[in-house]
Structures are given as C-alpha cells and as structure tokens.
Design an enzyme around this catalytic site. Structure first.
Site, PDB file in Angstrom:
ATOM      1  N   CYS A  58       0.927  -1.288   0.023  1.00 23.17           N
ATOM      2  CA  CYS A  58      -0.050   0.074  -0.016  1.00 23.17           C
ATOM      3  C   CYS A  58       0.882   1.326   0.109  1.00 23.17           C
ATOM      4  CB  CYS A  58      -0.825  -0.020   1.350  1.00 23.17           C
ATOM      5  SG  CYS A  58      -2.558   0.239   0.926  1.00 23.17           S
TER       6      CYS A  58
ATOM      7  N   CYS B 122      -4.501  -0.311  -3.161  1.00 28.48           N
ATOM      8  CA  CYS B 122      -4.685   1.203  -3.156  1.00 28.48           C
ATOM      9  C   CYS B 122      -4.733   1.899  -4.586  1.00 28.48           C
ATOM     10  CB  CYS B 122      -3.875   2.065  -1.998  1.00 28.48           C
ATOM     11  SG  CYS B 122      -2.082   1.844  -2.414  1.00 28.48           S
TER      12      CYS B 122
END
Length: 131
Positions: free
Chosen positions: A8, A80
């Site tokens: 992420c 993400c």
C-alpha cells in the site's frame, strides 16, 4: 507454500488488515508480508477494528517495500491502486492484483468496518486461489 506481499502507499491500514487476515485465514497455506511505498505506523483504528473480530495485529510493523526483494514473492497485491507506482519487478510476479480499496484513514469507523470486510473477502478468495 506461496509467499504473498500486500503493498500500500503507507503500510498503515489496508495492507496491515490484509496481512492480519492472511496470517489468520491462510495459516499453514500461505506465507505473508506487508509493506508500503513508504513506511509509517500501524494505524490504531486498524488495530481496533481487527481486534473486534479477534485478530491481533499489534505486533505487525510498517515497513518500506525497498526492504524486500520481488523475486522472493509469488503473489503481489496492491490495495490502493498504487500498482502503477511499484517498481516493474514487483508487477511482473506470478500473481499481481491491484484491489483499489478506499483508504479508511481519517474516515468514520463505518468506513474501516466496510473496508475490513472487503479485505477479508478478497483475502479469502486469494488464499483459495493460491492454495
């Protein structure tokens, strides 16, 4: 046993929850690590919402992706939409997925709960696919 890297932006919320689920649901089936494009901290609310369902992530750490080698992993999961920012060798692994989940940081508790459930479902599917 397949080795999975969850990555992420900051390795604070989503990748930490994914690591917690994968360690619990995938015990004995997959090996798991998480990291971020940059390291930060494990978000206190992420710890709280995982604890609510009996998964303790307090001992997990936030680590930079640069500490790891892509060739050590069979599956790389971006949580993400940061896959476009990953070094090419990470995107070229056997399994690469970009889940593009909402960032719960700074959002109401309900957002953490929703994202947690989305992560749980996807992690279970991933374990089923890899094992």
């Amino acid at each position: 046993m397949k080795k999975v890297m969850f990555v992420c932006k900051r390795n604070s919320c989503r990748s930490q929850m994914a690591e917690g689920f994968a360690r619990t649901l995938g015990a004995g089936k997959i090996a798991v690590t998480s990291s971020g494009l940059e390291a930060s901290r494990v978000h206190p609310t992420a710890i709280q919402v995982m604890d609510e369902i009996g998964i303790d992530i307090t001992n997990q750490t936030s680590d930079p992706l640069s500490d790891f080698q892509a060739e050590d992993y069979d599956a790389v999961i971006s949580l993400c939409g940061c896959g476009v920012n990953l070094p090419e060798d990470w995107v070229m692994q056997e399994v690469f997925e970009d889940w593009q989940l909402d960032d719960p940081d700074g959002q109401p508790l309900e957002t953490f709960h929703r994202v947690r459930e989305e992560i749980k479902e996807r992690v279970q599917q991933l374990i089923d696919t890899l094992s």
